[in-house]
Scaffold this motif. Structure first.
Motif: not given
Length: 183
Positions: A96-101, A150-155, A143-148
């Motif tokens: 996956m590519e995320l909002l931030k690495p 804010e953490r940059g791992v939303y999807g 796809f989404p993760e908890w607090n995704g």
């Protein structure tokens, strides 16, 4: 009609249970029997065994728990893995590519990778065929993760997800809803 699990360990479907990760330091240097004894004395009748690497499961622990009439479920992650040591060499193309690495030891794989989905099926089939679990559950297949956000791992925003979006919505007549994708 009842399943073998319901006939052999009917309590496995309900009641108090606990999730364990045998690779967690608390369980290090302990025998399978001592872990099983502790969980039995605590009153647990069902254990969700967190599987970090599907090819490295402590079968002796599974059997020790079952000898104490504790049902054991395999808890596998559906959105990636902690170990790619036995994955095919092209596994990095599944990411996956995320909002931030994120570099937290977990490889997040795209649900839009047909190769990943096929590999995960094979790995789970290997697990089911080689370890006497009472059941299997797939955690976090979303796809989404908890607090995704804010953490940059939303999807997944990578090329596989983008291609799936384009195929489903833009190329199927919904382009008017997404003007920023028009060519």
């Amino acid at each position: 009609m009842s399943t073998p699990l319901q006939r052999n360990r009917p309590w496995a479907m309900h009641g108090a249970s606990i999730q364990i990760d045998p690779l967690f330091p608390y369980y290090a240097n302990r025998s399978p029997q001592s872990i099983a004894d502790e969980l039995a004395l605590a009153g647990y009748r069902t254990v969700h065994y967190f599987v970090v690497n599907e090819q490295q499961v402590d079968i002796a622990l599974v059997e020790a728990l079952q000898q104490r009439e504790i049902a054991v479920w395999a808890l596998v992650l559906g959105n990636g893995t902690f170990s790619v040591e036995l994955a095919p060499k092209e596994w990095s193309s599944w990411r996956m590519e995320l909002l931030k690495p994120i570099n937290d030891g977990f490889e997040r794989f795209s649900h839009f990778s047909t190769e990943y989905i096929q590999w995960k099926k094979e790995v789970i089939a290997y697990l089911v065929a080689n370890v006497p679990f009472d059941g299997i559950e797939i955690a976090e297949p979303y796809f989404p993760e908890w607090n995704g956000i804010e953490r940059g791992v939303y999807g997944d925003i990578g090329p596989l997800a983008q291609q799936a979006f384009l195929d489903k919505y833009i190329r199927n007549g919904y382009a008017q809803l997404y003007p920023f994708f028009r060519s």
